[in-house]
Write an enzyme that holds these catalytic residues in place. Structure first.
Site, mmCIF file in Angstrom:
data_model
loop_
_atom_site.group_PDB
_atom_site.id
_atom_site.type_symbol
_atom_site.label_atom_id
_atom_site.label_comp_id
_atom_site.label_asym_id
_atom_site.label_seq_id
_atom_site.Cartn_x
_atom_site.Cartn_y
_atom_site.Cartn_z
ATOM 1 N N GLY A 1 -1.259 -3.045 -17.207
ATOM 2 C CA GLY A 1 -2.705 -3.205 -17.359
ATOM 3 C C GLY A 1 -3.323 -3.873 -16.143
ATOM 4 N N ALA A 2 -2.712 -4.980 -15.712
ATOM 5 C CA ALA A 2 -3.245 -5.718 -14.559
ATOM 6 C C ALA A 2 -3.203 -4.848 -13.308
ATOM 7 C CB ALA A 2 -2.428 -6.993 -14.344
ATOM 8 N N GLY B 1 2.700 4.601 -10.370
ATOM 9 C CA GLY B 1 2.006 5.274 -11.471
ATOM 10 C C GLY B 1 0.734 4.521 -11.841
ATOM 11 N N ASP B 2 0.791 3.190 -11.815
ATOM 12 C CA ASP B 2 -0.387 2.377 -12.145
ATOM 13 C C ASP B 2 -1.490 2.568 -11.109
ATOM 14 O OD1 ASP B 2 1.044 1.367 -14.281
ATOM 15 O OD2 ASP B 2 1.835 -0.301 -13.099
HETATM 16 P P1 ATP Z 1 6.465 3.646 -11.509
HETATM 17 O O1 ATP Z 1 7.003 3.541 -12.908
HETATM 18 O O2 ATP Z 1 7.493 3.374 -10.431
HETATM 19 O O3 ATP Z 1 5.186 2.904 -11.307
HETATM 20 P P2 ATP Z 1 5.865 6.362 -12.257
HETATM 21 O O4 ATP Z 1 7.188 6.975 -12.623
HETATM 22 O O5 ATP Z 1 4.927 5.993 -13.337
HETATM 23 O O6 ATP Z 1 6.091 5.146 -11.247
HETATM 24 P P3 ATP Z 1 5.633 8.304 -10.176
HETATM 25 O O7 ATP Z 1 5.565 9.683 -10.707
HETATM 26 O O8 ATP Z 1 6.924 7.839 -9.599
HETATM 27 O O9 ATP Z 1 5.082 7.325 -11.300
HETATM 28 O O10 ATP Z 1 4.536 8.092 -9.047
HETATM 29 C C1 ATP Z 1 3.155 8.138 -9.321
HETATM 30 C C2 ATP Z 1 2.441 8.748 -8.155
HETATM 31 O O11 ATP Z 1 2.712 7.958 -6.972
HETATM 32 C C3 ATP Z 1 2.913 10.160 -7.771
HETATM 33 O O12 ATP Z 1 2.257 11.132 -8.554
HETATM 34 C C4 ATP Z 1 2.516 10.207 -6.306
HETATM 35 O O13 ATP Z 1 1.130 10.426 -6.179
HETATM 36 C C5 ATP Z 1 2.821 8.769 -5.839
HETATM 37 N N1 ATP Z 1 4.190 8.613 -5.315
HETATM 38 C C6 ATP Z 1 5.256 8.105 -5.960
HETATM 39 N N2 ATP Z 1 6.356 8.081 -5.168
HETATM 40 C C7 ATP Z 1 5.956 8.582 -3.985
HETATM 41 C C8 ATP Z 1 6.628 8.832 -2.733
HETATM 42 N N3 ATP Z 1 7.925 8.531 -2.556
HETATM 43 N N4 ATP Z 1 5.910 9.377 -1.718
HETATM 44 C C9 ATP Z 1 4.584 9.660 -1.874
HETATM 45 N N5 ATP Z 1 3.906 9.458 -3.029
HETATM 46 C C10 ATP Z 1 4.575 8.927 -4.063
HETATM 47 O O1 RIB Z 2 4.425 -0.185 -13.782
HETATM 48 C C1 RIB Z 2 4.953 -1.278 -13.106
HETATM 49 C C2 RIB Z 2 4.925 -2.502 -13.972
HETATM 50 O O2 RIB Z 2 5.773 -2.313 -15.076
HETATM 51 C C3 RIB Z 2 5.439 -3.754 -13.287
HETATM 52 O O3 RIB Z 2 4.421 -4.453 -12.602
HETATM 53 C C4 RIB Z 2 6.064 -4.542 -14.428
HETATM 54 O O4 RIB Z 2 5.336 -5.674 -14.780
HETATM 55 C C5 RIB Z 2 6.167 -3.556 -15.598
HETATM 56 O O5 RIB Z 2 5.293 -3.865 -16.572
#
Ligand code: ATP
Ligand code: RIB
Length: 307
Positions: A45-46, A255-256
């Site tokens: 959220g943050a 992703g956030d």
């Molecule tokens: P996390 O849980 O690590 O926050 P997530 O699994 O929710 O990530 P990802 O699909 O890994 O989300 O990444 C979200 C977005 O970040 C991707 O759609 C892309 O836009 C960007 N991204 C992630 N990794 C990369 C990378 N290695 N190079 C460029 N863009 C990236």
């Molecule tokens: O999405 C990344 C976040 O997941 C981290 O900042 C950690 O606090 C977990 O909640």
């Protein structure tokens, strides 16, 4: 920010991320020597509220902190990023949410202990006054009943609802039917659609899985695919927005960043396709920096990528 912009309201978690960096992840039962330890502001959220604020939206967070030192540090950090914290409560007798994170080869493992986040209630999310054009955002680090109450109020006022169902947890149609835009990675999609997915699958496989989600059709679904970018299902044909070629050092919060950036763009009136491109570019900056909330880019940094 445009004067007639909507606001972004994020109901979600606030964590202190205790991050150990190592040359590789330990196997189960193994100990490895780490290279550094960091205390980074985080929590889904943050992180999303910070991304939205730094990317030019009016951003308010609804959540809970423990009455402890982490809580104070997080409040100070979030205020300095321009996030409105008037709806963040300090809660006695419980600790601030804490995530224990290991980073090796730019990839992470995370154990999150919710603490005060587990107490964010339907009463807490009854406080914001929504208007048409606002965007309500949530994730799965606060109770699902709270998210449902939040989205019902948002929708009743004509606000757009965005759910990032992370971390992956089961959830039924009652909540998904309250969502306008679903943003999830392949693990979360696999769990909700009850099908096995791999990050190397073809886009058509993700599109097929999205059609199996237990919810009515018609919502926008964004499947984030890490360095491959994002697959957007909006209207008839899926479209893949390729990831930008960058050197990732820490993907925590990518992703956030994507979610917060998309929310900020939509609140500022940007069309969905342009908003998706912007969020994809913003997230590519985030992965090049250590930490979750501190790695969120500014609007000027994202704009510089297209010059
Ligand atoms: P996390 O849980 O690590 O926050 P997530 O699994 O929710 O990530 P990802 O699909 O890994 O989300 O990444 C979200 C977005 O970040 C991707 O759609 C892309 O836009 C960007 N991204 C992630 N990794 C990369 C990378 N290695 N190079 C460029 N863009 C990236
Ligand atoms: O999405 C990344 C976040 O997941 C981290 O900042 C950690 O606090 C977990 O909640």
């Amino acid at each position: 920010m445009r004067s007639n912009s909507g606001r972004v309201f994020v109901a979600g978690s606030i964590n202190m991320d205790v991050v150990a960096k190592a040359s590789r992840h330990p196997r189960v039962g193994e100990t490895v020597a780490g290279q550094a330890v960091h205390y980074f502001p985080g929590g889904k959220g943050a992180n999303q509220a910070v991304a939205a604020a730094k990317l030019g939206a009016s951003s308010a967070l609804i959540g809970r902190l423990g009455a402890d030192a982490f809580g104070q540090q997080l409040r100070q950090f979030l205020a300095a990023q321009g996030v409105d914290l008037s709806l963040v409560k300090d809660t006695a007798d419980i600790h601030t949410g804490t995530a224990v994170i290991t980073i090796a080869d730019a990839d992470n493992t995370i154990v999150v202990v919710p603490g005060a986040n587990a107490l964010v209630s339907a009463e807490d999310v009854a406080a914001p006054v929504f208007s048409q054009g606002d965007v309500a955002v949530s994730q799965f680090e606060i109770p699902q009943a709270t998210i449902a109450a939040f989205f019902k109020r948002a929708r009743a006022a004509g606000a757009t609802t965005i759910l990032n169902p992370a971390p992956a947890l089961p959830c039924g149609p009652d909540l998904l039917d309250l969502v306008d835009i679903l943003i999830l990675n392949e693990t979360e999609l696999g769990l909700l659609a009850q099908t096995e997915l791999h990050d190397s699958d073809e886009p058509a496989r993700f599109a097929e899985a999205a059609r199996r989600l237990p919810t009515a059709s018609g919502k926008i679904i964004c499947v984030t695919l890490g360095k491959r970018g994002v697959l957007a299902l909006a209207g008839r044909d899926p479209s893949l927005i390729p990831g930008r070629a960058v050197k990732a050092v820490d993907t925590t919060g990518a992703g956030d960043c994507f979610v917060g950036a998309l929310a900020a763009q939509l609140a500022n009136g940007t069309a969905i396709r342009d908003a998706l491109e912007f969020a994809n570019a913003a997230a590519s900056i985030c992965v090049q920096r250590m930490g979750a909330a501190p790695s969120m880019p500014t609007a000027a940094e994202v704009a510089a990528l297209s010059r």
